[in-house]
Design a protein around this motif. Structure first.
Motif, PDB file in Angstrom:
ATOM      1  N   SER A 112       0.848  -1.192   0.000  1.00 15.63           N
ATOM      2  CA  SER A 112       0.000   0.000   0.000  1.00 15.63           C
ATOM      3  C   SER A 112       0.882   1.239   0.000  1.00 15.63           C
ATOM      4  O   SER A 112       2.071   1.183   0.352  1.00 15.63           O
ATOM      5  N   ALA A 113       0.318   2.375  -0.374  1.00 15.11           N
ATOM      6  CA  ALA A 113       1.073   3.627  -0.377  1.00 15.11           C
ATOM      7  C   ALA A 113       1.592   3.957   1.022  1.00 15.11           C
ATOM      8  O   ALA A 113       2.729   4.423   1.182  1.00 15.11           O
ATOM      9  N   THR A 114       0.769   3.704   2.031  1.00 16.17           N
ATOM     10  CA  THR A 114       1.170   3.971   3.415  1.00 16.17           C
ATOM     11  C   THR A 114       2.362   3.118   3.810  1.00 16.17           C
ATOM     12  O   THR A 114       3.332   3.597   4.421  1.00 16.17           O
ATOM     13  N   LYS A 115       2.309   1.825   3.446  1.00 17.76           N
ATOM     14  CA  LYS A 115       3.406   0.915   3.788  1.00 17.76           C
ATOM     15  C   LYS A 115       4.670   1.287   3.006  1.00 17.76           C
ATOM     16  O   LYS A 115       5.782   1.226   3.553  1.00 17.76           O
ATOM     17  N   ARG A 116       4.521   1.676   1.754  1.00 23.48           N
ATOM     18  CA  ARG A 116       5.690   2.091   0.969  1.00 23.48           C
ATOM     19  C   ARG A 116       6.372   3.298   1.610  1.00 23.48           C
ATOM     20  O   ARG A 116       7.596   3.349   1.710  1.00 23.48           O
ATOM     21  N   ASP A 117       5.570   4.268   2.044  1.00 21.13           N
ATOM     22  CA  ASP A 117       6.139   5.460   2.686  1.00 21.13           C
ATOM     23  C   ASP A 117       6.887   5.092   3.962  1.00 21.13           C
ATOM     24  O   ASP A 117       7.971   5.625   4.252  1.00 21.13           O
ATOM     25  N   GLU A 118       6.311   4.185   4.722  1.00 19.97           N
ATOM     26  CA  GLU A 118       6.930   3.733   5.974  1.00 19.97           C
ATOM     27  C   GLU A 118       8.257   3.028   5.691  1.00 19.97           C
ATOM     28  O   GLU A 118       9.277   3.296   6.342  1.00 19.97           O
ATOM     29  N   LEU A 119       8.245   2.133   4.702  1.00 19.66           N
ATOM     30  CA  LEU A 119       9.455   1.380   4.365  1.00 19.66           C
ATOM     31  C   LEU A 119      10.505   2.275   3.702  1.00 19.66           C
ATOM     32  O   LEU A 119      11.707   2.055   3.878  1.00 19.66           O
ATOM     33  N   PHE A 120      10.055   3.271   2.958  1.00 24.70           N
ATOM     34  CA  PHE A 120      10.969   4.237   2.327  1.00 24.70           C
ATOM     35  C   PHE A 120      11.889   4.852   3.379  1.00 24.70           C
ATOM     36  O   PHE A 120      13.119   4.894   3.204  1.00 24.70           O
ATOM     37  N   ASP A 121      11.303   5.311   4.474  1.00 25.21           N
ATOM     38  CA  ASP A 121      12.090   5.930   5.544  1.00 25.21           C
ATOM     39  C   ASP A 121      13.020   4.918   6.213  1.00 25.21           C
ATOM     40  O   ASP A 121      14.179   5.231   6.515  1.00 25.21           O
ATOM     41  N   LYS A 122      12.522   3.701   6.426  1.00 21.64           N
ATOM     42  CA  LYS A 122      13.334   2.679   7.096  1.00 21.64           C
ATOM     43  C   LYS A 122      14.496   2.226   6.209  1.00 21.64           C
ATOM     44  O   LYS A 122      15.610   1.996   6.701  1.00 21.64           O
ATOM     45  N   ILE A 123      14.240   2.108   4.912  1.00 19.93           N
ATOM     46  CA  ILE A 123      15.312   1.727   3.991  1.00 19.93           C
ATOM     47  C   ILE A 123      16.381   2.813   3.966  1.00 19.93           C
ATOM     48  O   ILE A 123      17.582   2.522   4.003  1.00 19.93           O
ATOM     49  N   LYS A 124      15.980   4.081   3.918  1.00 23.60           N
ATOM     50  CA  LYS A 124      16.942   5.186   3.923  1.00 23.60           C
ATOM     51  C   LYS A 124      17.787   5.169   5.195  1.00 23.60           C
ATOM     52  O   LYS A 124      18.973   5.489   5.167  1.00 23.60           O
ATOM     53  N   ALA A 196      14.998  -1.007  -3.951  1.00 23.67           N
ATOM     54  CA  ALA A 196      15.148   0.000  -4.993  1.00 23.67           C
ATOM     55  C   ALA A 196      13.800   0.356  -5.605  1.00 23.67           C
ATOM     56  O   ALA A 196      13.531   1.529  -5.908  1.00 23.67           O
ATOM     57  N   SER A 197      12.933  -0.641  -5.765  1.00 18.58           N
ATOM     58  CA  SER A 197      11.615  -0.381  -6.347  1.00 18.58           C
ATOM     59  C   SER A 197      10.786   0.522  -5.436  1.00 18.58           C
ATOM     60  O   SER A 197      10.044   1.391  -5.908  1.00 18.58           O
ATOM     61  N   ILE A 198      10.925   0.333  -4.129  1.00 18.44           N
ATOM     62  CA  ILE A 198      10.204   1.174  -3.167  1.00 18.44           C
ATOM     63  C   ILE A 198      10.733   2.608  -3.201  1.00 18.44           C
ATOM     64  O   ILE A 198       9.967   3.572  -3.238  1.00 18.44           O
ATOM     65  N   ILE A 199      12.059   2.757  -3.198  1.00 17.16           N
ATOM     66  CA  ILE A 199      12.662   4.091  -3.247  1.00 17.16           C
ATOM     67  C   ILE A 199      12.247   4.812  -4.522  1.00 17.16           C
ATOM     68  O   ILE A 199      11.860   5.995  -4.494  1.00 17.16           O
ATOM     69  N   ALA A 200      12.311   4.125  -5.659  1.00 11.66           N
ATOM     70  CA  ALA A 200      11.960   4.743  -6.934  1.00 11.66           C
ATOM     71  C   ALA A 200      10.481   5.112  -6.984  1.00 11.66           C
ATOM     72  O   ALA A 200      10.111   6.203  -7.433  1.00 11.66           O
ATOM     73  N   LYS A 201       9.631   4.211  -6.519  1.00  8.57           N
ATOM     74  CA  LYS A 201       8.181   4.431  -6.572  1.00  8.57           C
ATOM     75  C   LYS A 201       7.770   5.620  -5.708  1.00  8.57           C
ATOM     76  O   LYS A 201       7.013   6.492  -6.154  1.00  8.57           O
TER      77      LYS A 201
END
Length: 255
Positions: A112-124, A196-201
């Protein structure tokens, strides 16, 4: 002796981290329906966690193979935005530490968009290095989307602050003097490509949200530039914007 309340049981079950915890047996004979429901939901939660861990370990296969071959800095590379009618193609390159253990990571399309945003920060927060490459509609129209995607990926690699010694690429090969492996559906099979797909998306979605403010009436914040009904109606009503890809139909037929 005062009987433990359902609320107290739920609080204790919320702390359970494994399916063989003795608390399950302790509360198994409690006849209250609410207690049995709490036990059932806790087991389902833990089973889901176990499934995520198992999937995560499977997705580390390509990285583990590369580590075994002596590589240390493995960059996963993926892109987003090859199909839209408007906006850039965005690629990301991500180098993860060998002990990376963010079990919720998956192909960005499955989140989901919410989960992607959450994981984006954690991956960074956890990645050793992240590089992002962006090719706008001008480049796409000039060299075609396939070549623009390669350019975005190469730019993403060049932006890494740690030099990779191995590349894992989603369905592509790049003319770079770095050992690399092309992985079909890599965003669902490799943990670094999935990151990478999460960061790009997330990066591209935020760009399209900004474009929605500049060019209202096309629904860019919701459709990310893809040819949805709202987008096509916006084209008919408002015409072509500077971020539309002039070599893509139906835009090329409108010019």
């Amino acid at each position: 002796m005062k009987k433990i309340t359902t609320k107290e049981i739920k609080e204790r079950l919320n702390q359970v981290t494994c399916l063989d915890d003795p608390l399950f047996e302790t509360f198994s004979e409690d006849e209250r329906k609410s207690v049995q429901q709490a036990i059932s939901s806790t087991k389902k939660r833990l089973q889901k966690v176990e499934q995520l861990k198992q999937h995560f370990e499977e997705m580390k296969g390509f990285e583990n193979k590369a580590y075994s071959a002596g590589f240390k800095y493995i960059a996963g590379i993926d892109e987003v935005g090859r199909g839209p009618l408007a906006g850039p193609v965005v690629a990301a390159a991500v180098i993860l530490p060998s002990d990376f253990s963010l079990y919720e990571v998956n192909d960005s399309k499955q989140l989901s968009a919410t989960k992607r945003d959450e994981l984006f920060d954690k991956i960074k927060d956890n990645a050793l290095a992240i590089g992002i490459g962006i090719m706008d509609q001008g480049v796409i129209d000039s060299v075609n989307i396939y070549e623009a995607t390669k350019l975005a990926m190469k730019e993403a690699v060049s932006q890494l602050k740690v030099t990779p010694d191995c590349l894992l690429i989603d369905a592509m090969t790049l003319d770079l003097a770095i050992p690399q492996e092309k992985i079909i559906k890599g965003d669902a099979r490799s943990i670094s490509i999935a990151c990478a797909s999460i960061i790009a998306k997330v990066t591209r979605d935020k760009m399209m949200e900004d474009f929605d403010n500049v060019y209202p009436g096309y629904g860019f914040a919701k459709n990310a530039g893809y040819g949805t009904k709202e987008h096509l109606e916006g084209l008919d009503k408002n015409g072509v914007t500077p971020i539309h890809r002039k070599t893509f139909a139906p835009i090329k037929n409108m010019i």
